[in-house]
Design a protein around this motif. Structure first.
Motif, mmCIF file in Angstrom:
data_model
loop_
_atom_site.group_PDB
_atom_site.id
_atom_site.type_symbol
_atom_site.label_atom_id
_atom_site.label_comp_id
_atom_site.label_asym_id
_atom_site.label_seq_id
_atom_site.Cartn_x
_atom_site.Cartn_y
_atom_site.Cartn_z
ATOM 1 N N GLY A 280 5.900 -5.985 -7.073
ATOM 2 C CA GLY A 280 6.904 -4.806 -6.847
ATOM 3 C C GLY A 280 7.072 -4.056 -5.632
ATOM 4 N N ALA A 281 6.011 -4.662 -4.829
ATOM 5 C CA ALA A 281 5.853 -3.952 -3.359
ATOM 6 C C ALA A 281 7.180 -4.573 -2.398
ATOM 7 N N LYS A 282 7.788 -3.780 -1.368
ATOM 8 C CA LYS A 282 8.820 -4.141 -0.890
ATOM 9 C C LYS A 282 8.026 -4.961 0.423
ATOM 10 N N VAL A 283 8.650 -6.347 0.821
ATOM 11 C CA VAL A 283 8.244 -6.867 1.676
ATOM 12 C C VAL A 283 9.246 -7.074 2.978
ATOM 13 N N LEU A 284 10.543 -7.073 2.723
ATOM 14 C CA LEU A 284 11.671 -7.316 3.399
ATOM 15 C C LEU A 284 12.916 -6.418 2.971
ATOM 16 N N HIS A 285 13.775 -6.014 4.238
ATOM 17 C CA HIS A 285 14.727 -5.482 3.836
ATOM 18 C C HIS A 285 15.837 -6.052 4.278
ATOM 19 N N VAL A 286 17.060 -6.327 3.482
ATOM 20 C CA VAL A 286 18.225 -6.791 3.898
ATOM 21 C C VAL A 286 19.401 -5.857 4.082
ATOM 22 N N ASP A 287 19.942 -6.067 5.076
ATOM 23 C CA ASP A 287 21.022 -5.081 5.665
ATOM 24 C C ASP A 287 22.137 -5.668 5.268
ATOM 25 N N GLY A 288 22.880 -5.051 4.038
ATOM 26 C CA GLY A 288 24.075 -5.612 3.624
ATOM 27 C C GLY A 288 25.370 -4.910 4.124
ATOM 28 N N LYS A 289 25.097 -3.945 4.988
ATOM 29 C CA LYS A 289 26.297 -3.022 5.746
ATOM 30 C C LYS A 289 26.687 -3.891 6.936
ATOM 31 N N PRO B 74 31.789 -24.810 3.605
ATOM 32 C CA PRO B 74 31.149 -23.581 3.585
ATOM 33 C C PRO B 74 29.588 -23.800 4.422
ATOM 34 N N THR B 75 29.591 -23.285 5.600
ATOM 35 C CA THR B 75 28.415 -23.552 6.336
ATOM 36 C C THR B 75 27.835 -22.063 6.901
ATOM 37 N N TYR B 76 26.620 -21.928 6.598
ATOM 38 C CA TYR B 76 25.778 -20.699 7.023
ATOM 39 C C TYR B 76 24.678 -20.954 7.986
ATOM 40 N N GLU B 77 24.590 -20.455 9.018
ATOM 41 C CA GLU B 77 23.681 -20.630 9.927
ATOM 42 C C GLU B 77 22.480 -19.509 9.640
ATOM 43 N N ILE B 78 21.136 -20.034 9.607
ATOM 44 C CA ILE B 78 20.126 -19.137 9.400
ATOM 45 C C ILE B 78 19.272 -19.029 10.941
ATOM 46 N N ARG B 79 18.982 -17.720 11.383
ATOM 47 C CA ARG B 79 18.340 -17.529 12.677
ATOM 48 C C ARG B 79 17.187 -16.812 12.232
ATOM 49 N N ILE B 80 15.988 -17.401 12.692
ATOM 50 C CA ILE B 80 14.598 -16.512 12.636
ATOM 51 C C ILE B 80 14.070 -16.340 13.767
ATOM 52 N N GLY B 81 13.885 -15.201 14.052
ATOM 53 C CA GLY B 81 13.200 -14.643 15.314
ATOM 54 C C GLY B 81 14.212 -14.988 16.461
ATOM 55 N N GLY B 82 15.643 -14.969 16.347
ATOM 56 C CA GLY B 82 16.738 -15.238 17.079
ATOM 57 C C GLY B 82 17.004 -16.727 17.461
ATOM 58 N N GLU B 83 16.185 -17.425 17.039
ATOM 59 C CA GLU B 83 16.353 -18.829 17.318
ATOM 60 C C GLU B 83 17.014 -19.535 16.031
ATOM 61 N N VAL C 15 24.303 -11.074 7.173
ATOM 62 C CA VAL C 15 23.303 -10.209 6.679
ATOM 63 C C VAL C 15 22.249 -10.525 7.681
ATOM 64 N N VAL C 16 21.360 -9.377 7.727
ATOM 65 C CA VAL C 16 20.372 -9.045 8.524
ATOM 66 C C VAL C 16 19.165 -8.784 7.727
ATOM 67 N N ILE C 17 18.031 -9.668 7.965
ATOM 68 C CA ILE C 17 16.746 -9.266 7.230
ATOM 69 C C ILE C 17 15.654 -9.072 8.032
ATOM 70 N N GLU C 18 15.345 -7.669 7.575
ATOM 71 C CA GLU C 18 14.425 -6.621 8.248
ATOM 72 C C GLU C 18 12.890 -6.653 8.035
ATOM 73 N N ASP C 19 11.901 -6.708 8.599
ATOM 74 C CA ASP C 19 10.626 -6.597 8.135
ATOM 75 C C ASP C 19 10.298 -4.919 7.830
ATOM 76 N N LEU C 20 9.154 -4.699 7.514
ATOM 77 C CA LEU C 20 8.996 -3.171 6.887
ATOM 78 C C LEU C 20 9.138 -2.269 8.069
ATOM 79 N N SER C 21 8.861 -2.506 9.492
ATOM 80 C CA SER C 21 9.201 -1.777 10.540
ATOM 81 C C SER C 21 10.717 -1.647 10.788
ATOM 82 N N GLY C 22 11.383 -2.397 10.352
ATOM 83 C CA GLY C 22 13.031 -1.981 10.530
ATOM 84 C C GLY C 22 13.261 -3.054 11.647
ATOM 85 N N GLU C 23 12.231 -4.114 12.047
ATOM 86 C CA GLU C 23 12.716 -5.057 13.049
ATOM 87 C C GLU C 23 13.493 -6.264 12.613
#
Length: 168
Positions: free
Chosen positions: A22-31, A61-70, A39-47
């Motif tokens: 139940g501990a927070k590990v990631l934050h998803v910005d749905g705004k 339907p095609t969605y691109e996943i970028r991790i660390g900008g790549e 959507v943007v996935i952020e670490d606990l520091s908001g990065e």
């Protein structure tokens, strides 16, 4: 194991991805949901650690996943899968993954060459409107979570199209 709240896109708000305790590990910005369904996935520091966005011009339907900008992968709906929804996770190189099972009800597996990479299920949890994502050891959880969120975006978009069509 990660815990994700179901149907968050219809609200468009932010939410947290939790671990099995139940501990927070990631934050998803749905705004940032926009024309591109991003959507943007952020670490606990908001990065920002990952993002998922829809390609505007594509046959399916095609969605691109970028991790660390790549660019890490593209999640695409398979064209010819009678009676079952199937999506592929096209990663660079030969090790593509496939999502199969009951995608609408969040009861499916993600496989690479017949080996299970992750499993998504609502049956493990008693919390309403949530589902769990179990990622196999050695697999990239950001890639798996990004693919799961891409699938949710695609299914939500299809549902909205169907509702609009029914109204017309």
């Amino acid at each position: 194991m990660y815990v994700i709240r179901e149907k968050f896109f219809s609200i468009g708000d932010d939410f947290d991805v939790l671990d099995a305790n139940g501990a927070k590990v990631l934050h998803v910005d749905g705004k940032v949901l926009s024309v591109r369904d991003k959507v943007v996935i952020e670490d606990l520091s908001g990065e920002e650690v990952a993002s998922v966005h829809r390609h505007l011009v594509s046959l399916r339907p095609t969605y691109e996943i970028r991790i660390g900008g790549e660019k890490a992968a593209e999640v695409k709906k398979k064209l010819f899968t009678p009676f079952r929804e199937k999506f592929t996770i096209d990663v660079p190189g030969p090790d593509d993954l496939e999502m199969k099972g009951d995608l609408l009800d969040h009861e499916y597996v993600i496989e690479r060459g017949g080996s299970r990479v992750a499993e998504v299920s609502k049956r493990w949890l008693t919390i309403r409107d949530t589902y769990a994502v179990e990622v196999a050891p050695g697999e990239n959880p950001l890639l798996v979570i990004g693919a799961v969120l891409a699938l949710d975006l695609a299914l939500e978009r299809e549902e909205k199209k169907k509702e609009k069509k029914d109204k017309d």
